[in-house]
Every structure is written in structure tokens, then in C-alpha cells.
Design a protein around this motif. Structure first.
Motif, PDB file in Angstrom:
ATOM      1  N   ALA A 120       0.829  -1.206   0.000  1.00  0.00           N
ATOM      2  CA  ALA A 120       0.000   0.000   0.000  1.00  0.00           C
ATOM      3  C   ALA A 120       0.866   1.258   0.000  1.00  0.00           C
ATOM      4  CB  ALA A 120      -0.937  -0.003   1.198  1.00  0.00           C
ATOM      5  N   PHE A 121       1.889   1.281   0.839  1.00  0.00           N
ATOM      6  CA  PHE A 121       2.746   2.465   0.896  1.00  0.00           C
ATOM      7  C   PHE A 121       3.586   2.612  -0.369  1.00  0.00           C
ATOM      8  CE2 PHE A 121       1.755   2.479   5.440  1.00  0.00           C
ATOM      9  CZ  PHE A 121       1.592   3.839   5.649  1.00  0.00           C
ATOM     10  N   SER A 122       3.972   1.516  -0.961  1.00  0.00           N
ATOM     11  CA  SER A 122       4.696   1.577  -2.230  1.00  0.00           C
ATOM     12  C   SER A 122       3.813   2.201  -3.313  1.00  0.00           C
ATOM     13  CB  SER A 122       5.139   0.171  -2.651  1.00  0.00           C
ATOM     14  OG  SER A 122       5.785   0.201  -3.904  1.00  0.00           O
ATOM     15  N   LYS A 123       2.530   1.832  -3.303  1.00  0.00           N
ATOM     16  CA  LYS A 123       1.599   2.412  -4.273  1.00  0.00           C
ATOM     17  C   LYS A 123       1.402   3.901  -4.004  1.00  0.00           C
ATOM     18  CE  LYS A 123      -1.104   1.692  -7.840  1.00  0.00           C
ATOM     19  NZ  LYS A 123      -0.534   1.285  -9.139  1.00  0.00           N
ATOM     20  N   LEU A 124       1.355   4.282  -2.735  1.00  0.00           N
ATOM     21  CA  LEU A 124       1.235   5.695  -2.396  1.00  0.00           C
ATOM     22  C   LEU A 124       2.470   6.482  -2.831  1.00  0.00           C
ATOM     23  CD1 LEU A 124      -0.441   5.632   1.148  1.00  0.00           C
ATOM     24  CD2 LEU A 124      -1.391   6.642  -0.934  1.00  0.00           C
ATOM     25  N   ASP A 125       3.636   5.836  -2.760  1.00  0.00           N
ATOM     26  CA  ASP A 125       4.865   6.491  -3.227  1.00  0.00           C
ATOM     27  C   ASP A 125       4.715   6.967  -4.674  1.00  0.00           C
ATOM     28  OD1 ASP A 125       6.355   6.290  -0.890  1.00  0.00           O
ATOM     29  OD2 ASP A 125       7.200   4.329  -1.428  1.00  0.00           O
ATOM     30  N   GLU A 126       4.050   6.157  -5.496  1.00  0.00           N
ATOM     31  CA  GLU A 126       3.880   6.503  -6.908  1.00  0.00           C
ATOM     32  C   GLU A 126       3.095   7.802  -7.082  1.00  0.00           C
ATOM     33  OE1 GLU A 126       1.952   3.358  -9.011  1.00  0.00           O
ATOM     34  OE2 GLU A 126       3.275   1.780  -8.230  1.00  0.00           O
ATOM     35  N   LEU A 127       2.150   8.030  -6.195  1.00  0.00           N
ATOM     36  CA  LEU A 127       1.237   9.173  -6.349  1.00  0.00           C
ATOM     37  C   LEU A 127       1.665  10.382  -5.518  1.00  0.00           C
ATOM     38  CD1 LEU A 127      -1.433   9.729  -7.901  1.00  0.00           C
ATOM     39  CD2 LEU A 127      -2.655   9.152  -5.781  1.00  0.00           C
ATOM     40  N   LYS A 128       2.585  10.187  -4.592  1.00  0.00           N
ATOM     41  CA  LYS A 128       2.891  11.214  -3.597  1.00  0.00           C
ATOM     42  C   LYS A 128       3.160  12.596  -4.183  1.00  0.00           C
ATOM     43  CE  LYS A 128       5.284  11.609   0.819  1.00  0.00           C
ATOM     44  NZ  LYS A 128       6.292  10.996   1.726  1.00  0.00           N
ATOM     45  N   PRO A 129       3.925  12.745  -5.293  1.00  0.00           N
ATOM     46  CA  PRO A 129       4.181  14.093  -5.827  1.00  0.00           C
ATOM     47  C   PRO A 129       2.923  14.797  -6.314  1.00  0.00           C
ATOM     48  CG  PRO A 129       5.730  12.487  -6.724  1.00  0.00           C
ATOM     49  CD  PRO A 129       4.655  11.709  -6.040  1.00  0.00           C
ATOM     50  N   ASN A 130       1.851  14.041  -6.526  1.00  0.00           N
ATOM     51  CA  ASN A 130       0.612  14.606  -7.079  1.00  0.00           C
ATOM     52  C   ASN A 130      -0.512  14.711  -6.049  1.00  0.00           C
ATOM     53  OD1 ASN A 130       1.181  14.692 -10.168  1.00  0.00           O
ATOM     54  ND2 ASN A 130       1.913  12.688  -9.512  1.00  0.00           N
ATOM     55  N   ILE A 131      -0.185  14.506  -4.763  1.00  0.00           N
ATOM     56  CA  ILE A 131      -1.220  14.517  -3.724  1.00  0.00           C
ATOM     57  C   ILE A 131      -1.316  15.882  -3.060  1.00  0.00           C
ATOM     58  CG2 ILE A 131      -1.997  13.551  -1.528  1.00  0.00           C
ATOM     59  CD1 ILE A 131      -0.605  10.939  -2.272  1.00  0.00           C
ATOM     60  N   GLN A 132      -2.544  16.358  -2.926  1.00  0.00           N
ATOM     61  CA  GLN A 132      -2.854  17.535  -2.111  1.00  0.00           C
ATOM     62  C   GLN A 132      -3.779  17.042  -0.994  1.00  0.00           C
ATOM     63  OE1 GLN A 132      -3.619  21.255  -4.112  1.00  0.00           O
ATOM     64  NE2 GLN A 132      -5.380  21.687  -2.805  1.00  0.00           N
ATOM     65  N   TRP A 133      -3.355  17.163   0.237  1.00  0.00           N
ATOM     66  CA  TRP A 133      -4.098  16.590   1.360  1.00  0.00           C
ATOM     67  C   TRP A 133      -5.257  17.487   1.769  1.00  0.00           C
ATOM     68  CZ3 TRP A 133      -2.856  11.777   1.807  1.00  0.00           C
ATOM     69  CH2 TRP A 133      -1.547  11.357   1.594  1.00  0.00           C
ATOM     70  N   TRP A 134      -6.332  16.867   2.227  1.00  0.00           N
ATOM     71  CA  TRP A 134      -7.419  17.619   2.850  1.00  0.00           C
ATOM     72  C   TRP A 134      -7.687  17.075   4.240  1.00  0.00           C
ATOM     73  CZ3 TRP A 134     -11.979  15.149   4.277  1.00  0.00           C
ATOM     74  CH2 TRP A 134     -12.334  13.976   3.601  1.00  0.00           C
ATOM     75  N   GLU A 135      -8.185  17.961   5.117  1.00  0.00           N
ATOM     76  CA  GLU A 135      -8.473  17.576   6.506  1.00  0.00           C
ATOM     77  C   GLU A 135      -9.893  17.938   6.926  1.00  0.00           C
ATOM     78  OE1 GLU A 135      -5.078  17.929   9.373  1.00  0.00           O
ATOM     79  OE2 GLU A 135      -4.172  19.123   7.770  1.00  0.00           O
ATOM     80  N   ALA A 136     -10.459  18.995   6.361  1.00  0.00           N
ATOM     81  CA  ALA A 136     -11.840  19.403   6.660  1.00  0.00           C
ATOM     82  C   ALA A 136     -12.755  18.948   5.533  1.00  0.00           C
ATOM     83  CB  ALA A 136     -11.921  20.907   6.835  1.00  0.00           C
ATOM     84  N   GLY A 137     -13.968  18.530   5.890  1.00  0.00           N
ATOM     85  CA  GLY A 137     -14.887  17.952   4.921  1.00  0.00           C
ATOM     86  C   GLY A 137     -15.265  18.860   3.767  1.00  0.00           C
ATOM     87  N   ALA A 138     -15.194  20.182   3.973  1.00  0.00           N
ATOM     88  CA  ALA A 138     -15.569  21.113   2.910  1.00  0.00           C
ATOM     89  C   ALA A 138     -14.465  21.264   1.864  1.00  0.00           C
ATOM     90  CB  ALA A 138     -15.895  22.483   3.509  1.00  0.00           C
ATOM     91  N   GLN A 139     -13.235  20.924   2.194  1.00  0.00           N
ATOM     92  CA  GLN A 139     -12.098  21.207   1.312  1.00  0.00           C
ATOM     93  C   GLN A 139     -12.143  20.486  -0.037  1.00  0.00           C
ATOM     94  OE1 GLN A 139      -8.958  20.356   4.227  1.00  0.00           O
ATOM     95  NE2 GLN A 139      -8.396  22.528   4.197  1.00  0.00           N
ATOM     96  N   PRO A 140     -12.513  19.210  -0.109  1.00  0.00           N
ATOM     97  CA  PRO A 140     -12.486  18.545  -1.415  1.00  0.00           C
ATOM     98  C   PRO A 140     -13.319  19.242  -2.484  1.00  0.00           C
ATOM     99  CG  PRO A 140     -12.705  16.915   0.320  1.00  0.00           C
ATOM    100  CD  PRO A 140     -12.855  18.256   0.967  1.00  0.00           C
ATOM    101  N   MET A 141     -14.519  19.690  -2.137  1.00  0.00           N
ATOM    102  CA  MET A 141     -15.356  20.368  -3.115  1.00  0.00           C
ATOM    103  C   MET A 141     -14.761  21.723  -3.504  1.00  0.00           C
ATOM    104  SD  MET A 141     -17.692  18.163  -3.746  1.00  0.00           S
ATOM    105  CE  MET A 141     -16.382  16.971  -3.456  1.00  0.00           C
ATOM    106  N   GLN A 142     -14.124  22.381  -2.544  1.00  0.00           N
ATOM    107  CA  GLN A 142     -13.468  23.648  -2.843  1.00  0.00           C
ATOM    108  C   GLN A 142     -12.302  23.434  -3.804  1.00  0.00           C
ATOM    109  OE1 GLN A 142     -12.396  24.963   1.079  1.00  0.00           O
ATOM    110  NE2 GLN A 142     -14.505  25.492   1.643  1.00  0.00           N
ATOM    111  N   TYR A 143     -11.520  22.392  -3.583  1.00  0.00           N
ATOM    112  CA  TYR A 143     -10.385  22.090  -4.457  1.00  0.00           C
ATOM    113  C   TYR A 143     -10.853  21.792  -5.879  1.00  0.00           C
ATOM    114  CZ  TYR A 143      -7.548  21.435  -0.180  1.00  0.00           C
ATOM    115  OH  TYR A 143      -6.888  21.599   1.013  1.00  0.00           O
ATOM    116  N   LEU A 144     -11.946  21.012  -5.988  1.00  0.00           N
ATOM    117  CA  LEU A 144     -12.465  20.687  -7.318  1.00  0.00           C
ATOM    118  C   LEU A 144     -13.008  21.928  -8.021  1.00  0.00           C
ATOM    119  CD1 LEU A 144     -14.396  17.308  -6.889  1.00  0.00           C
ATOM    120  CD2 LEU A 144     -12.220  17.664  -8.051  1.00  0.00           C
TER     121      LEU A 144
END
Length: 343
Positions: free
Chosen positions: A191-215
Motif C-alpha cells: 500500500a505504501f509503495s503504491k502511495l509512493d507513486e502518487l505522492k508528488p501529485n497529492i494535495q491533502w485535505w483535513e476538513a470535509g468542505a475542502q475537497p469540493m473547494q479544491y475541485l
């Protein structure tokens, strides 16, 4: 004489209000609290001689534990996630429920009624994308990881839960094998190896409203999000679309902190929120699935098709494994945090 009777009636009414039992209900706030106030809290107050005090928190079990340990419980009903309910019940933080006062097991989604909790809603962690930005709709987690076909940032909730499951699904692990694989050291490494592949392209969210704002801002091309947030975006006219394949669903529960002075009234309140009619209003306004099996026949067909509990949606979903995360959550969250910190 008429004036005296009027004054007496007013005095009795005021006395009745003053003597009304106060019931404190704690949920997660935001839009959820607004909807719950309308469809649960106000009708309950109207039907009972009770004043309902609505509060909110961020799911911190430490607050409940502190109240129980110091015999200073002033919450009567609290909304909790499924794994926290199981842990809290094991630790004696919640009152055992008289489920016969709440409803019949056969009327509810399996797992709704438990020793210490009664399910309130079924929610899903779901992939979403902006259809204005992507004309070629992604189909699942493999596409989420495919930065060649879909260049751009992806948003994920900052935490091991749901993220590790998604990574294994993206790596081709069948849904029914996800937790079996993740329970092994090799599976965690995978699982972590797979996450390594995507890590440079990840923007983290912590509050529930953030994903819709990012989109909406097109900061990301895809994200994970609570399905109710996606529903709200769709209802507002935004071209945000869910991808149900590989979504992960779980139940949120009502529980009564041990030591509540209003246990019976709290159980009456819980029961009132689980009727088909109350659940219909809740699902229609908030977009989360109903725990009552009789709600579906009351829903508008268009609304029903947008919910995570629609048959064509839920059959593509992975059930969140409470016991797995109770057993392995602490170590996996520690490893995840260390992995994120490495940059």
C-alpha cells in the motif's frame, strides 16, 4: 376572574417550560447540524416536554472519556464513527442501549443496532471529479493513480484510513481481499509503495468542505470526499460527479455517554430519528444513506439514485472494517504520519 385564569395559565406554561428536561445532543456541526436541527431536534422538542440543546465536536473520544472518568457527563446523545463506537463500548464509555425501545432489528440495515449504539446514517468515502474539467470520466482507483491519462493533482484525506484501502484497490487487490492483504506486513508495504507513486501529485485535505473547494477551483482533478458533500455540490448545480466503484461505506452511530441522567429520554430521541419518515428527510436534505430499510419506498426516485445506498451504488462499495482499524489503526496511522513527514 378571566384575567386571573389567564395569568394562572401563563404561569403554568412558564413553569412547565422551566421544568422541561434538557437533552444535549452532540454531532459534527456544519450543514449536518443544520439539517439535524430541522428534521430531528425541532420535531422532538415539539412532541416532548424537553428542551434540546444542540452541540458539536470533532469526534474527540478524549472529551467523552474525561467526562465519564470524572463523573461530569453533560452530554446525553453523541454522534460517533463506527470504530470509535466499538472501542468506546469496550472501554465502558457508553451506556448499553435498550434496543427494543428503539426499533426492530429486521427494519434496519445490518449492523444498525448494537450493544451501545444505534446507526444514524450510512456514509461513504467516495471518489469525485469535476465534469467541467474532465470530459473522460474516471472509472475507479486505477484511474485516480493514472497521472499520465489524467495529469494534475489529486486530493486525499490526510490519514491512513481509506487512503491505504484506496492504494490497494488501485494496485489491483479485489475488494473482498483488501483487509486480508492489509493485515500482513507485505500488504502494508504494498500500500505504501503504491502511495509512493502518487505522492508528488497529492494535495491533502483535513476538513470535509475542502475537497469540493479544491475541485471547484480546479486545484485538483480528482479527490476523495464524503458522499454527502458530493450530493450537496450536485444539488447546488455544480458539475461534480461521484465514482462509486471502490467507494468505502460505514455507519455513523448515536451513542449515550455513560452517566447520562436522561438515558430513557435519549433512547426516545434516538428512536425518533430512525423512523422511515425522519430518515427520508435526513437523506433528502443531507445526501447520506438511510439505516431504515423502509425509507427507500418514500424517497423521490431521482434523489434515491444519487445516494450511496442505491442498489447500483452500494454493490460497488467496500464495507469499512471496524475491527481491522481497532486492531491496526494506531500502528498504521503512526507509519502514515511518518511517511507524510518525509516529504
Amino acid at each position: 376572574m378571566e384575567k386571573q385564569l389567564t395569568a394562572l395559565a401563563l404561569a403554568l406554561a412558564l413553569s412547565s417550560t422551566a421544568n422541561a428536561t434538557e437533552l444535549t445532543v452532540i454531532s459534527y456541526g456544519g450543514v449536518s447540524k443544520t439539517v439535524q436541527t430541522e428534521v430531528f431536534y425541532q420535531p422532538f422538542e415539539a412532541a416532548h416536554q424537553a428542551k434540546l440543546i444542540a452541540g458539536e465536536y470533532n469526534g474527540e473520544m478524549a472529551r467523552i472519556k474525561a467526562m465519564v472518568d470524572t463523573n461530569s457527563v453533560n452530554w446525553d446523545v453523541v454522534q460517533v464513527e463506527s470504530d470509535k463506537l466499538v472501542r468506546g463500548c469496550d472501554e465502558g464509555l457508553f451506556e448499553p442501549l435498550d434496543t427494543q425501545r428503539i426499533g426492530k432489528v429486521a427494519d434496519f440495515v445490518p449492523g444498525t443496532l448494537s450493544e451501545c449504539g444505534a446507526g444514524l446514517l450510512v456514509w461513504s468515502m467516495t471518489m469525485a471529479y469535476n465534469a467541467d474539467a474532465l470530459t473522460d470520466a474516471p472509472q475507479g482507483w486505477a484511474d485516480f493513480w493514472n497521472v499520465t491519462k489524467y495529469p494534475g493533482k489529486r486530493a486525499l484525506q490526510r490519514g491512513a484510513k481509506f487512503t491505504l484501502e484506496a492504494a490497494l484497490l488501485a494496485d489491483g487487490v479485489p475488494q473482498e481481499q483488501v483487509y486480508k492483504v492489509l493485515a500482513t506486513p507485505e500488504g502494508v508495504d504494498r500500500a505504501f509503495s503504491k502511495l509512493d507513486e502518487l505522492k508528488p501529485n497529492i494535495q491533502w485535505w483535513e476538513a470535509g468542505a475542502q475537497p469540493m473547494q479544491y475541485l471547484a477551483a480546479k486545484d485538483v482533478v480528482m479527490t476523495t470526499a464524503f458522499n454527502g458533500r458530493i450530493f450537496a455540490a450536485e444539488q447546488s448545480g455544480a458539475h461534480i460527479k461521484p465514482v462509486w466503484g471502490g467507494s468505502i461505506h460505514a455507519i455513523d452511530y448515536w451513542a449515550i455517554p455513560r452517566g447520562s441522567k436522561n438515558k430513557e429520554l435519549a433512547e426516545e430521541f434516538i428512536a425518533s430519528t430512525l423512523t422511515p419518515e425522519a430518515q427520508k428527510l435526513h437523506s433528502t436534505k443531507l445526501g447520506y444513506g438511510s439505516v431504515n430499510l423502509h425509507t427507500a419506498e418514500l424517497l423521490d426516485k431521482g434523489i434515491a439514485a444519487q445516494l450511496n445506498m442505491a442498489p447500483q451504488n452500494i454493490k460497488q462499495s467496500l464495507a469499512f472494517d471496524n475491527e481491522f482499524w481497532i486492531d491496526h489503526g494506531e500502528e498504521l496511522e503512526a507509519r502514515f504520519n511518518a511517511w507524510v513527514a518525509r516529504g
